[in-house]
Design a protein around this motif. Structure first.
Motif, PDB file in Angstrom:
ATOM      1  N   PRO A 158       0.704  -1.245  -0.061  1.00  0.00           N
ATOM      2  CA  PRO A 158      -0.075   0.149   0.152  1.00  0.00           C
ATOM      3  C   PRO A 158       1.061   1.502   0.044  1.00  0.00           C
ATOM      4  CG  PRO A 158      -0.952  -1.583   1.439  1.00  0.00           C
ATOM      5  CD  PRO A 158       0.249  -2.042   0.817  1.00  0.00           C
ATOM      6  N   LEU A 159       2.015   1.328   0.671  1.00  0.00           N
ATOM      7  CA  LEU A 159       3.062   2.520   0.718  1.00  0.00           C
ATOM      8  C   LEU A 159       3.328   2.626  -0.682  1.00  0.00           C
ATOM      9  CD1 LEU A 159       4.239   4.715   1.961  1.00  0.00           C
ATOM     10  CD2 LEU A 159       5.935   3.136   2.776  1.00  0.00           C
ATOM     11  N   VAL A 160       3.861   1.621  -1.551  1.00  0.00           N
ATOM     12  CA  VAL A 160       4.341   1.764  -2.742  1.00  0.00           C
ATOM     13  C   VAL A 160       3.293   2.138  -3.734  1.00  0.00           C
ATOM     14  CG1 VAL A 160       5.077   0.652  -4.736  1.00  0.00           C
ATOM     15  CG2 VAL A 160       5.781  -0.256  -2.623  1.00  0.00           C
ATOM     16  N   LEU A 161       1.941   1.727  -3.774  1.00  0.00           N
ATOM     17  CA  LEU A 161       1.009   2.365  -4.667  1.00  0.00           C
ATOM     18  C   LEU A 161       0.474   3.587  -4.381  1.00  0.00           C
ATOM     19  CD1 LEU A 161      -1.165  -1.111  -4.972  1.00  0.00           C
ATOM     20  CD2 LEU A 161       0.659  -0.141  -6.418  1.00  0.00           C
ATOM     21  N   SER A 162       0.417   3.782  -2.959  1.00  0.00           N
ATOM     22  CA  SER A 162       0.091   5.342  -2.888  1.00  0.00           C
ATOM     23  C   SER A 162       1.140   6.372  -2.936  1.00  0.00           C
ATOM     24  CB  SER A 162      -0.379   5.529  -1.506  1.00  0.00           C
ATOM     25  OG  SER A 162       0.538   4.895  -0.246  1.00  0.00           O
ATOM     26  N   LEU A 163       2.467   6.001  -2.931  1.00  0.00           N
ATOM     27  CA  LEU A 163       3.442   6.870  -3.163  1.00  0.00           C
ATOM     28  C   LEU A 163       3.481   7.000  -4.589  1.00  0.00           C
ATOM     29  CD1 LEU A 163       6.928   7.026  -1.470  1.00  0.00           C
ATOM     30  CD2 LEU A 163       6.589   7.586  -3.856  1.00  0.00           C
ATOM     31  N   LEU A 164       3.527   6.025  -5.587  1.00  0.00           N
ATOM     32  CA  LEU A 164       3.347   5.928  -7.028  1.00  0.00           C
ATOM     33  C   LEU A 164       2.292   6.818  -7.554  1.00  0.00           C
ATOM     34  CD1 LEU A 164       4.012   3.100  -9.179  1.00  0.00           C
ATOM     35  CD2 LEU A 164       2.141   4.556  -9.666  1.00  0.00           C
ATOM     36  N   LEU A 165       1.323   6.849  -7.050  1.00  0.00           N
ATOM     37  CA  LEU A 165       0.049   7.495  -7.589  1.00  0.00           C
ATOM     38  C   LEU A 165       0.003   8.892  -7.218  1.00  0.00           C
ATOM     39  CD1 LEU A 165      -2.547   7.573  -8.897  1.00  0.00           C
ATOM     40  CD2 LEU A 165      -3.809   6.892  -6.687  1.00  0.00           C
ATOM     41  N   SER A 166       0.616   9.171  -6.043  1.00  0.00           N
ATOM     42  CA  SER A 166       0.341  10.659  -5.386  1.00  0.00           C
ATOM     43  C   SER A 166       1.416  11.461  -6.180  1.00  0.00           C
ATOM     44  CB  SER A 166       0.567  10.637  -3.891  1.00  0.00           C
ATOM     45  OG  SER A 166       1.880  10.007  -3.388  1.00  0.00           O
ATOM     46  N   ALA A 167       2.681  10.911  -6.371  1.00  0.00           N
ATOM     47  CA  ALA A 167       4.061  11.568  -7.010  1.00  0.00           C
ATOM     48  C   ALA A 167       3.689  11.619  -8.476  1.00  0.00           C
ATOM     49  CB  ALA A 167       5.154  10.407  -6.986  1.00  0.00           C
ATOM     50  N   VAL A 168       3.049  10.716  -9.209  1.00  0.00           N
ATOM     51  CA  VAL A 168       2.804  11.021 -10.616  1.00  0.00           C
ATOM     52  C   VAL A 168       1.518  12.050 -10.590  1.00  0.00           C
ATOM     53  CG1 VAL A 168       1.711  10.016 -12.696  1.00  0.00           C
ATOM     54  CG2 VAL A 168       3.401   8.724 -11.327  1.00  0.00           C
ATOM     55  N   THR A 169       0.672  11.990  -9.910  1.00  0.00           N
ATOM     56  CA  THR A 169      -0.453  12.832  -9.925  1.00  0.00           C
ATOM     57  C   THR A 169      -0.022  14.092  -9.667  1.00  0.00           C
ATOM     58  OG1 THR A 169      -2.173  11.338  -9.389  1.00  0.00           O
ATOM     59  CG2 THR A 169      -2.759  13.529  -8.973  1.00  0.00           C
ATOM     60  N   SER A 170       0.600  14.548  -8.571  1.00  0.00           N
ATOM     61  CA  SER A 170       1.099  15.713  -8.060  1.00  0.00           C
ATOM     62  C   SER A 170       1.962  16.408  -9.294  1.00  0.00           C
ATOM     63  CB  SER A 170       1.863  15.738  -6.954  1.00  0.00           C
ATOM     64  OG  SER A 170       2.809  14.936  -7.123  1.00  0.00           O
ATOM     65  N   THR A 172       1.109   8.305   0.750  1.00  0.00           N
ATOM     66  CA  THR A 172       0.557   9.554  -0.005  1.00  0.00           C
ATOM     67  C   THR A 172       1.362  10.892   0.326  1.00  0.00           C
ATOM     68  OG1 THR A 172      -1.576   8.480  -0.214  1.00  0.00           O
ATOM     69  CG2 THR A 172      -1.461  10.831  -0.692  1.00  0.00           C
ATOM     70  N   GLY A 173       1.477  10.994   1.508  1.00  0.00           N
ATOM     71  CA  GLY A 173       2.149  12.062   2.019  1.00  0.00           C
ATOM     72  C   GLY A 173       3.626  12.164   1.416  1.00  0.00           C
ATOM     73  N   PHE A 174       4.346  11.094   1.575  1.00  0.00           N
ATOM     74  CA  PHE A 174       5.680  11.131   1.001  1.00  0.00           C
ATOM     75  C   PHE A 174       5.870  11.408  -0.625  1.00  0.00           C
ATOM     76  CE2 PHE A 174       6.779   7.578   4.230  1.00  0.00           C
ATOM     77  CZ  PHE A 174       7.008   8.623   5.275  1.00  0.00           C
ATOM     78  N   GLY A 175       4.632  10.866  -1.248  1.00  0.00           N
ATOM     79  CA  GLY A 175       4.695  11.134  -2.800  1.00  0.00           C
ATOM     80  C   GLY A 175       4.327  12.709  -2.924  1.00  0.00           C
ATOM     81  N   PHE A 176       3.476  13.168  -2.320  1.00  0.00           N
ATOM     82  CA  PHE A 176       3.101  14.526  -2.509  1.00  0.00           C
ATOM     83  C   PHE A 176       4.507  15.631  -1.903  1.00  0.00           C
ATOM     84  CE2 PHE A 176      -1.758  14.233  -1.765  1.00  0.00           C
ATOM     85  CZ  PHE A 176      -2.007  14.074  -3.307  1.00  0.00           C
ATOM     86  N   SER A 177       5.074  15.092  -1.105  1.00  0.00           N
ATOM     87  CA  SER A 177       6.138  16.146  -0.463  1.00  0.00           C
ATOM     88  C   SER A 177       7.759  15.827  -1.046  1.00  0.00           C
ATOM     89  CB  SER A 177       6.105  15.942   1.046  1.00  0.00           C
ATOM     90  OG  SER A 177       6.358  14.737   1.565  1.00  0.00           O
ATOM     91  N   MET A 178       8.073  14.948  -1.232  1.00  0.00           N
ATOM     92  CA  MET A 178       9.472  14.561  -1.256  1.00  0.00           C
ATOM     93  C   MET A 178       9.917  15.414  -2.692  1.00  0.00           C
ATOM     94  SD  MET A 178      10.658  10.760  -0.351  1.00  0.00           S
ATOM     95  CE  MET A 178       9.614  10.142  -1.808  1.00  0.00           C
ATOM     96  N   GLN A 179       9.601  15.127  -3.777  1.00  0.00           N
ATOM     97  CA  GLN A 179      10.032  15.708  -5.059  1.00  0.00           C
ATOM     98  C   GLN A 179       9.634  17.374  -5.354  1.00  0.00           C
ATOM     99  OE1 GLN A 179      12.328  14.103  -7.066  1.00  0.00           O
ATOM    100  NE2 GLN A 179      11.907  12.650  -5.607  1.00  0.00           N
TER     101      GLN A 179
END
Length: 525
Positions: A326-338, A387-394
């Motif tokens: 779940p962490l992989v999928l949520s990070l992937l989706l949020s990073a691409v979407t953002s 999702t939080g990691f995906g939105f913030s890191m990059q």
């Protein structure tokens, strides 16, 4: 950069000269970068599920922290150095050198015959990984304007997430496979790194004009020495030596003196590794501080969640890796979407703000985990965190790159990456100290209350080997599982106020308009 085309000044009054690359050319360049980045990031996480077996084979359970921390320490300390070296000698050559260092470290780790050799090899791996992770962002900043960078930085976020979280799953499979074993968690990285080297040699064909300048060796010594002293203190304080001891004061004093020396050196050398002018830029300071706290939560979660799954839930290494999907999928989706939203709208600040809020919420919910917590509920909590990691890191790196002057783009990028890696290294050490102290205290209290006798070495086995927990008597197993559960709750609860500080840091970021290929941009004011 040797350039053709537009020569207008950007928002900072610098030359905006750079060659324009097509989407197809950028994808070719990115293919080699992403393959190298995925390989190096997997090497950092793949050994997590193998470590109990590794240190058990060497009869070195008490040195597990060295094996874990060696690569994080050198990765953190070397990150700003690679950015500066690439300014002096060129991006491509330094990127390929970092790959060669990583390959050498991976081979040595797989061949290790002692825990000392393994620690050295892991440290060498970390040096290579620091160059790969930092220079991927730097090269992306060279070839893509900030307004378009979100489209490609989303890919980096996906690779980072898949590697970081998919590593434990792959590691569990390798350890469980009868024909492989733990050494292949290191060997498996080598062919992929070689392939990445070949792809980079073929695809990375943009022109970069290296500068004739001196290397800031004293600054390198001071920065890496300070980071190393802090890491050793946090890794082994309260475990290998008492907090109130000569070692603690010596390491703490050394860190303070080296930090003061670093500030002095960086203010006077011609080519500083971390130019002091960066710290007069509010965006760099806030983005770097927020990245440090994001790194703490990310690496802390990925280091200790597999232990919860294996010790508390009694899962196999493979299944503990599956639970992190779940962490992989949520990070992937949020990073691409953002990334795609930023390309369309040019607005980026909402994502790190929302990301830090989600990291706070996910950490708070994970602090409520119990031995009987359902898999669905844990998966939901982990997905919030991802999702939080995906939105913030990059987005934090994008903010620093966009605000920096062109001449400081490489050092600003590697600087923010340095703070994120430093947060991860410090987080693993500090949260590990919380975990160890809480587990030992809980076990002692529960054993005394129940008047149970403990077999010799049972405490160490409970902390280091999941299989040993399953072999204990039901009464002792209950003590270990409950103690570990309470300790894990403390670990994630400690992340909540730290993530809250990161939230306030990104709230105060100025949303400077992203520069585009069309020229400069107005100041946000």
């Amino acid at each position: 950069m040797a350039v053709q085309g537009d020569t207008r000044a950007d928002a900072h009054g610098e030359s905006g000269d750079r060659r324009s690359y097509t989407h197809r050319e950028i994808l070719k360049i990115m293919s080699g970068l992403l393959l190298a980045l995925m390989t190096s990031m997997i090497s950092t996480s793949v050994v997590g599920t193998a470590l109990p077996t590794v240190v058990g084979e060497f009869n070195a359970q008490d040195q597990l922290a060295w094996v874990t921390g060696a690569s994080l320490l050198t990765l953190t300390a070397s990150t700003p150095l690679w950015g500066k070296l690439s300014d002096l000698f060129g991006r491509k050559w330094m990127f390929q050198l970092s790959l060669l260092v990583f390959i050498a470290g991976s081979i040595l780790a797989g061949m290790s015959q002692s825990v000392g050799m393994l620690v050295f090899a892991r440290a060498l791996q970390g040096v290579g990984t620091g160059g790969i992770s930092a220079l991927t962002q730097v090269i992306l900043g060279d070839v893509v304007m900030p307004r378009e960078r979100g489209r490609y930085s989303g890919y980096i976020g996906v690779v980072f997430g898949v590697s970081t979280v998919g590593g434990p799953l792959l590691g569990g499979f390798i350890v469980d496979a009868p024909l492989l074993g733990w050494r292949w968690t290191f060997y498996m990285c080598v062919p992929f790194a070689v392939a990445a080297f070949a792809v980079v040699q073929r695809m990375l064909r943009y022109e970069y004009e290296a500068r004739d300048a001196r290397i800031d060796w004293w600054g390198a010594f001071a920065i890496t020495g300070c980071a190393s002293a802090v890491m050793v203190l946090l890794s082994f304080g309260g475990h290998e030596f008492a907090w109130n001891s000569g070692w603690t004061y010596a390491l703490g004093g050394a860190a303070v003196l080296l930090l003061a020396f670093a500030v002095l050196v960086e203010r006077h050398v011609a080519e500083p590794i971390l130019p002091p002018r960066l710290f007069r830029d509010r965006t760099f300071v806030l983005a770097g501080g927020a990245s440090l706290l994001v790194g703490l939560a990310l690496y802390g979660a990925m280091t200790y969640l597999p232990q919860y799954f294996q010790i508390v839930k009694g899962m196999s290494p493979t299944m503990s890796g599956v639970m992190t999907i779940p962490l992989v999928l949520s990070l992937l989706l949020s990073a691409v979407t953002s990334g795609r939203v930023v390309v369309r709208t040019g607005r980026w600040k909402v994502f790190p703000v929302a990301g830090l809020l989600l990291i706070c919420a996910g950490s708070a919910l994970l602090s409520l985990m119990r031995p009987d917590s359902s898999g669905w509920m844990i998966g939901f909590d982990i997905a919030l965190l991802g999702t939080g990691f995906g939105f913030s890191m990059q987005m934090l790196i994008l903010a620093a790159q966009n605000a920096a002057q062109r001449r400081d783009m490489a050092v600003a990028t590697s600087g923010v990456s340095f703070f994120r890696n430093l947060g991860g290294a410090v987080g693993v050490a500090a949260l590990g100290a919380i975990l160890t102290n809480r587990v030992e205290g809980e076990i002692a209290a529960m054993l005394a209350a129940a008047r149970l006798r403990v077999p010799q070495g049972a405490h160490d086995l409970a902390l280091g080997t999941p299989e040993a927990v399953r072999e204990l008597s039901p009464a002792l197993q209950h003590v270990v599982v409950e103690s570990f559960t309470h300790a894990m709750q403390s670990v994630f609860l400690a992340c909540v106020p730290l993530a809250a500080v990161g939230f306030f840091a990104v709230v105060y970021l100025r949303e400077l308009p992203l520069r585009s290929a069309g020229g400069g941009t107005a100041d946000a004011g």
